[in-house]
Design a protein around this motif. Structure first.
Motif, PDB file in Angstrom:
ATOM      1  N   ARG A  15      -2.113   2.302  -0.223  1.00 49.32           N
ATOM      2  CA  ARG A  15      -1.359   1.088  -0.137  1.00 49.32           C
ATOM      3  C   ARG A  15      -2.385   0.474   1.154  1.00 49.32           C
ATOM      4  O   ARG A  15      -2.215  -0.789   1.072  1.00 49.32           O
ATOM      5  N   ARG A  16      -1.832   0.884   2.174  1.00 45.98           N
ATOM      6  CA  ARG A  16      -2.082   0.253   3.577  1.00 45.98           C
ATOM      7  C   ARG A  16      -3.496   0.063   4.069  1.00 45.98           C
ATOM      8  O   ARG A  16      -3.998  -1.026   4.597  1.00 45.98           O
ATOM      9  N   THR A  18      -5.583  -0.466   1.045  1.00 43.49           N
ATOM     10  CA  THR A  18      -5.514  -1.834   0.385  1.00 43.49           C
ATOM     11  C   THR A  18      -5.313  -3.033   0.723  1.00 43.49           C
ATOM     12  O   THR A  18      -6.168  -3.910   1.545  1.00 43.49           O
ATOM     13  N   VAL A  19      -4.103  -3.171   1.683  1.00 47.10           N
ATOM     14  CA  VAL A  19      -3.710  -4.128   2.349  1.00 47.10           C
ATOM     15  C   VAL A  19      -4.802  -4.471   3.669  1.00 47.10           C
ATOM     16  O   VAL A  19      -4.577  -5.714   3.515  1.00 47.10           O
ATOM     17  N   ALA A  22      -7.308  -6.062   2.491  1.00 47.18           N
ATOM     18  CA  ALA A  22      -6.397  -7.776   1.544  1.00 47.18           C
ATOM     19  C   ALA A  22      -6.612  -8.217   2.808  1.00 47.18           C
ATOM     20  O   ALA A  22      -7.424  -9.567   2.635  1.00 47.18           O
ATOM     21  N   LEU A  25     -10.567  -9.429   3.949  1.00 51.02           N
ATOM     22  CA  LEU A  25     -10.806 -10.401   3.438  1.00 51.02           C
ATOM     23  C   LEU A  25     -10.262 -11.657   2.905  1.00 51.02           C
ATOM     24  O   LEU A  25     -10.794 -12.777   2.860  1.00 51.02           O
ATOM     25  N   LEU A  26      -9.140 -11.819   2.937  1.00 47.13           N
ATOM     26  CA  LEU A  26      -8.298 -13.131   2.681  1.00 47.13           C
ATOM     27  C   LEU A  26      -8.329 -14.324   3.882  1.00 47.13           C
ATOM     28  O   LEU A  26      -8.851 -15.964   3.904  1.00 47.13           O
ATOM     29  N   ALA A  29     -12.697 -15.544   3.986  1.00 43.26           N
ATOM     30  CA  ALA A  29     -12.149 -16.249   2.426  1.00 43.26           C
ATOM     31  C   ALA A  29     -11.951 -17.621   2.730  1.00 43.26           C
ATOM     32  O   ALA A  29     -11.851 -18.312   3.049  1.00 43.26           O
ATOM     33  N   PHE A  32     -13.740 -19.261   5.640  1.00 43.40           N
ATOM     34  CA  PHE A  32     -15.013 -19.926   4.700  1.00 43.40           C
ATOM     35  C   PHE A  32     -14.392 -20.954   4.100  1.00 43.40           C
ATOM     36  O   PHE A  32     -14.730 -22.008   3.349  1.00 43.40           O
TER      37      PHE A  32
ATOM     38  N   ALA D  22     -17.327 -16.153  -0.272  1.00 43.92           N
ATOM     39  CA  ALA D  22     -15.668 -16.325  -0.120  1.00 43.92           C
ATOM     40  C   ALA D  22     -15.272 -15.949  -1.473  1.00 43.92           C
ATOM     41  O   ALA D  22     -14.129 -15.445  -1.709  1.00 43.92           O
ATOM     42  N   LEU D  25     -14.521 -12.181  -1.744  1.00 42.01           N
ATOM     43  CA  LEU D  25     -13.389 -11.622  -1.345  1.00 42.01           C
ATOM     44  C   LEU D  25     -12.561 -11.772  -1.536  1.00 42.01           C
ATOM     45  O   LEU D  25     -11.351 -11.626  -2.203  1.00 42.01           O
ATOM     46  N   LEU D  26     -11.916 -13.584  -2.009  1.00 41.33           N
ATOM     47  CA  LEU D  26     -10.637 -13.354  -2.794  1.00 41.33           C
ATOM     48  C   LEU D  26     -10.901 -13.052  -3.931  1.00 41.33           C
ATOM     49  O   LEU D  26      -9.786 -12.404  -4.168  1.00 41.33           O
ATOM     50  N   LEU D  28     -11.971  -9.932  -5.121  1.00 40.20           N
ATOM     51  CA  LEU D  28     -11.261  -8.468  -4.138  1.00 40.20           C
ATOM     52  C   LEU D  28      -9.784  -8.729  -3.223  1.00 40.20           C
ATOM     53  O   LEU D  28      -8.873  -7.731  -4.107  1.00 40.20           O
ATOM     54  N   ALA D  29      -9.788  -9.877  -3.051  1.00 42.77           N
ATOM     55  CA  ALA D  29      -8.505  -9.379  -2.356  1.00 42.77           C
ATOM     56  C   ALA D  29      -7.195 -10.125  -3.486  1.00 42.77           C
ATOM     57  O   ALA D  29      -6.242  -9.482  -3.529  1.00 42.77           O
ATOM     58  N   PHE D  32      -6.154  -6.607  -5.091  1.00 43.67           N
ATOM     59  CA  PHE D  32      -5.177  -5.659  -4.425  1.00 43.67           C
ATOM     60  C   PHE D  32      -4.103  -6.274  -4.133  1.00 43.67           C
ATOM     61  O   PHE D  32      -3.112  -5.508  -3.977  1.00 43.67           O
ATOM     62  N   GLN D  36       1.430  -5.066  -4.430  1.00 43.50           N
ATOM     63  CA  GLN D  36       2.112  -5.604  -3.230  1.00 43.50           C
ATOM     64  C   GLN D  36       3.833  -6.230  -3.751  1.00 43.50           C
ATOM     65  O   GLN D  36       3.577  -7.164  -4.125  1.00 43.50           O
ATOM     66  N   GLU D  37       4.575  -5.226  -2.894  1.00 39.56           N
ATOM     67  CA  GLU D  37       5.709  -5.407  -2.655  1.00 39.56           C
ATOM     68  C   GLU D  37       6.355  -5.496  -2.155  1.00 39.56           C
ATOM     69  O   GLU D  37       6.588  -4.855  -1.127  1.00 39.56           O
ATOM     70  N   GLY D  38       7.619  -6.094  -1.491  1.00 39.72           N
ATOM     71  CA  GLY D  38       8.076  -6.596  -0.356  1.00 39.72           C
ATOM     72  C   GLY D  38       9.388  -5.529  -0.172  1.00 39.72           C
ATOM     73  O   GLY D  38       9.665  -4.454  -1.190  1.00 39.72           O
ATOM     74  N   PRO D  69       5.871  -7.958   1.080  1.00 42.77           N
ATOM     75  CA  PRO D  69       5.257  -7.412   0.942  1.00 42.77           C
ATOM     76  C   PRO D  69       4.112  -6.354   2.451  1.00 42.77           C
ATOM     77  O   PRO D  69       3.983  -4.841   2.082  1.00 42.77           O
ATOM     78  N   ASP D  72       5.231  -3.549   6.066  1.00 42.71           N
ATOM     79  CA  ASP D  72       5.202  -1.860   6.588  1.00 42.71           C
ATOM     80  C   ASP D  72       3.718  -2.204   7.329  1.00 42.71           C
ATOM     81  O   ASP D  72       3.470  -0.979   8.045  1.00 42.71           O
ATOM     82  N   THR D  73       3.534  -2.639   6.248  1.00 39.03           N
ATOM     83  CA  THR D  73       1.297  -2.098   6.993  1.00 39.03           C
ATOM     84  C   THR D  73       0.267  -3.203   7.854  1.00 39.03           C
ATOM     85  O   THR D  73      -0.467  -2.193   8.436  1.00 39.03           O
ATOM     86  N   LYS D 119       0.144 -16.015  -5.148  1.00 36.11           N
ATOM     87  CA  LYS D 119       0.046 -17.315  -4.288  1.00 36.11           C
ATOM     88  C   LYS D 119       0.928 -18.729  -4.078  1.00 36.11           C
ATOM     89  O   LYS D 119       0.378 -19.680  -4.119  1.00 36.11           O
ATOM     90  N   ARG D 120       1.862 -19.002  -5.202  1.00 34.82           N
ATOM     91  CA  ARG D 120       2.503 -20.099  -4.899  1.00 34.82           C
ATOM     92  C   ARG D 120       3.277 -20.301  -3.907  1.00 34.82           C
ATOM     93  O   ARG D 120       3.683 -21.231  -3.309  1.00 34.82           O
TER      94      ARG D 120
END
Lengths: 373, 373, 373, 373
Positions: A15-16, A18-19, A22, A25-26, A29, A32, D22, D25-26, D28-29, D32, D36-38, D69, D72-73, D119-120
């Motif tokens: 998870r880490r 991945t994050v 991400a 990358l974000l 992104a 750009f 972009a 990358l988007l 991929l992002a 992933f 994720q969850e908070g 999310p 912790d990471t 992404k809201r």
């Protein structure tokens, strides 16, 4: 990878990692993305539905089309489409000209560019037709004198756009919105063609029902009933409502036998007093969405999203109560919808970074239309 | 009388003498008048329109009749008549019992006596039928299961009253009013029979249109749709709206084939979700006055007076917006009427010396009905 | 008279005789009464409260006074009095000129004559002062630049009228009403002087609170803030609201040091943006009745009657919501009042046989004011 | 790179390359991100502001905190914070329990997780304190009997959260929202502390002003005025409004000398009639935001965002008109804000994928709060 490694990954490392990626990358992104802008084209679309009209309308209509930033660089990507209908006396350029000069978020293309960059909503194609007739507005209705505008919008125009541009050519990716007369058009065409559009948004929609400034008491009706009008300029002497009444009549109660206005009026002077005049009065009412809910209830249930709003200080005073009446008629039948009255008037809350186009209308379509996300 | 005398008289004396006598006479009349009271009778009226009902209604109905002070002493005098319809779960005695014990102006006979004495209005006969059905209310509608209540009101009852009492037996001297369900009845019967009644007043009229507590969202509809009800007591477990929905359905969407309620409901559970159910939904709407305006517009124009009101804190929350909608529908067509929203609720402003019966409803009838004045 | 005779009389004969005579007398009285008309006088009243104003107002004001039919022939009779205040840019002659030429019930004297003849209400004196200032209206307020109009109304004028005419010179026989600016005056002066007036009626009262067309958003405020105005004609270029804002400011936020308008404005341009400007903004608010309820609550409880209304289509759009707000502020405290919103606009329901003056306003005063009845 | 290459890049190639990356990358992002969850924590926070209360409140309060999310990471990342206040009789767990069991988008953590994934809006910390007092609610107000809840919220709690969690500890990254009593708290604390919070959202905020069910006419006030209440259970016999009135009084008009309720009531029976009672009545009004606008106008101008809404079918009937009144008071002064009335009631539109938390409240904070974007 041994069991130990697996457990670690399962318990958090994956998870880490991945994050971490991400996030990187974000960030890239986003950097750009801010460089990107969509492209606006304006072209003429022939409407077979608009040929041979009594009022001499051109069947070749301007249409402004916003193509989102990636359109030219992602040659296989297809996009959801929102059709956006302007109000009375306006054209497609109502949407593309800046409402306030020199400020950001003041026209549709700028709102799209900035909204996409800020991730408020994603890439969509926006199609803005010109529906200004020679007298001032089509009311997006099939008329024997000004042309079949409903058909033009839901058939000719959709067919043209899907044929020429890389749209997601299906109802679930197609939305319809409009302001004022355009809000009327969006709601009416929407409730008749859920197979074409799945999401509808009426912004300050006009002529949903009788009321306030849209009753027999509006002096413009007496003006029209008692004066011989031969041009829009003459009509304007009766106020903007006189023009409004003419174009509504050309849409709802047209009469090809009666040049130069080609209309039957819904009210006439009888014994010195204004009274409803048939068949026009009933035809007007049949075309008002509050009175169409019963007939098109099952269509309305097919929509993914149905939303409309009203600024409660709208200077067209029939709009707030008739919008409430539409909500009541829908609620009575359990037809899902969103209706909001807000602190604003007919136009002052649409544009801008905090405006309703950027914060309500476009995110609503993005939320509900299927995209290649 | 010489010229001099003539001039004097012409310049004021005659007037003074006249006024002197008039003043004396008025004083004497007022002194006597205060001693007078009207008389209340209660009798049974047979309604051929109410025979053989599925729900076993009695066709012999109590009717309370107020006869004004001079009725017994002026044997040739005839009077205008106002018919007054009670609300759901009520009877004619809603009008004749004191709303607040021990206080003046707290029932219809007392209001009549005092109002006549204070010259707020003149002598009228008031007729108050009992339209409580076995389930709680007739909604003054022709029904295949509870009887033809509209016919009972405008035919049987009028015929009986005109036959037995010294009425001015003509529409121009006949008015119709009611409260809540009775306000509904007054407006509906009024718009259908302008040849029988010339003045209509709906007090906090119910069920003019869908809205608020009268939509699919009212949980009573789900309660009725999902529970087997066999008695009013069981229905009450779903709240007073459950009783209300049953009697409205017995009036608007009756079904003689479905004991013991004999109704079709306007909503049903489909796929776990409440949805409108035909034909009942449409039948309900057809019986709502907002939707009847179009059909009965020419009738409505024949009325001398059409007035209704709504306390904007009415606990039956559909009443204020639907009363506004009725006013809007009338205004759209230029149909003369008076509509008022006032600071009050469903009942707290009706009775009392400053209440609406004494100050609005009864003076309105006296103003517009022809009397032998 | 023996016992038998006594019993007969007790059981009905006396009553019948009484009624017979009363009927005869009433008939005679009614025949005579129809011949009678009141008399209108117009004279000048000096207002010591209006001397030495910055704006050069005349301290000698026209006042139209309606004297009821019996006034000249019943030399010892005294009458209740209703003071009636006109609106902005108007004068006392707003009430006395016919609103619709050639029709009955179209001005105050005619309504009085006819209403008295029809026994809708009794004989009252009606006093109509001219409170038009050089800029257009006094707002019936004590001002350091236009004069102490509140004092003029409740002191000078009452003193003059009670001194010259046969009034019932006590609060319980004195009422105060007005339309628009006059409705404002009636409510404000009424809540400050319950010892002078016992019954108050505000007809479409203006400026009860901020809202809609009475906020910073009204472009007239920017016009005034950014233009040098030296005459009413120049002000009118900013619309009627510009004139309105000037006279309200002369009343609420006067400034004798600032010719030629002698006002502080409640809004100013700060950094290109309109913002509230003190002390004027607060002074305006302190003069709005919704904000005065708290201070004058005990006064308001002393009134016999407090009533106001609003046509919900009023073109001065702050009136309906602010009238509702006033009702809410009163209701919160349990202060008795009557508030009605009706289907009408700022003026179209006042006059006429079915209008509110004849059916609501004047009967309300007659009902609650003590007369020599 | 030669000039030719430069020109090519400048004229489009660079853009295309950028877009290509972009897009990759988007994509991929996004892939992933969905994993994720908070994380939700619940802990106790000591409030020095809540020590030693007459009503014996615990000064150690539960607080539920949603950590997004990446919390912790991404060990160096800091987040904007939204404080979310619950309604009367509720606790922090109102937000964290599922409103509809088994459905998505039915509590705050799930809405955050899903909204962030879609992404809201972006990653924010949400802090939900428990402000339920022993009688049912703090009204987030400093009280001499229940504790200084305003201080607890804006001082103790903010200090604790900023001390323990990686917040962006500045007003421009801190928002305050709440529902019902919590909406009241958000608006009141917001207008007093713009240096602490820059964005405010009141969801169906209660007690903004008097009106409808919040006036002397609510029978719960008479119940409280005439019964000796010693426990919440007894109070409930007077309806939920009786409990509501007690906790509002403990907040606005506390009286440490009067156990066991420790309140002065705003209404009392005088001569058998309910009347306002001072000082409580005035204290209540002073605590109602409509009446606080004047005092805190300059604070309100400092806010980045001020928004509130009301379902126009709210069962707490004072909410819609008082929310409109607040908007009017703000509009009068040109204080920027967003107000919406929508088709819904006190709770039915908050949760859910299409609900207002997910579509209005949280995106509004994300739009206006500064994040490390």
């Amino acid at each position: 990878m041994n069991n130990y490694q697996r457990r670690i990954l399962q318990s958090g490392l994956r998870r880490r990692i991945t994050v971490f990626f991400a996030t990187v990358l974000l960030f890239l992104a986003a950097s750009f993305a801010s460089a990107q802008e969509g492209r606006l084209v304006r072209e003429k679309v022939h409407g077979t539905s608009l040929e041979k009209t009594s009022t001499g309308e051109s069947a070749d209509r301007f249409v402004s089309i916003y193509l989102p930033p990636s359109y030219d660089t992602a040659p296989n990507k297809r996009y959801p489409v929102v059709y956006l209908l302007h109000g009375i006396t306006g054209t497609d350029q109502d949407w593309t000209n800046a409402w306030r000069k020199g400020e950001a978020w003041q026209n549709l293309p700028d709102i799209m560019n900035r909204g996409i960059a800020e991730k408020r909503f994603g890439e969509m194609i926006i199609v803005m037709p010109d529906a200004k007739t020679n007298w001032g507005g089509s009311f997006y209705t099939n008329s024997t004198v000004t042309g079949n505008w409903e058909d033009f919008i839901f058939k000719d125009l959709v067919s043209y756009v899907d044929g020429k541009y890389r749209t997601l050519a299906r109802a679930t990716s197609r939305g319809l919105a409009g302001h004022s007369m355009g809000g009327y058009g969006a709601i009416k065409i929407g409730m008749k063609h859920p197979d074409v559009y799945s999401v509808i948004y009426g912004i300050n929609p006009a002529v949903l029902d009788w009321g306030r400034d849209l009753t027999i008491e509006n002096p413009s009706f007496r003006f029209l009933a008692t004066n011989k009008i031969t041009s829009p300029e003459e009509a304007l002497k009766g106020g903007i409502y006189a023009i409004g009444a003419i174009v509504v009549a050309q849409a709802f109660s047209p009469n090809p036998e009666k040049p130069p206005l080609f209309i039957d009026l819904p009210f006439a002077v009888v014994d010195g007093k204004m009274q409803p005049a048939e068949p026009a009065f009933s035809k007007w009412q049949e075309n008002m969405p509050v009175h169409m809910v019963e007939k098109y209830a099952s269509n309305l249930r097919k929509l993914r999203g149905f939303r409309f709003d009203s600024g409660y200080e709208d200077e067209f005073t029939h709009i707030p109560p008739s919008a409430r009446a539409l909500s009541a008629a829908l609620t009575a039948r359990g037809i899902a919808h969103v209706f909001e009255e807000y602190n604003g008037d007919h136009r002052n809350r649409m544009m801008g970074r905090m405006g309703r186009l950027a914060n309500e209308v476009l995110p609503y379509f993005w939320l509900l239309l299927d995209a290649d996300k």
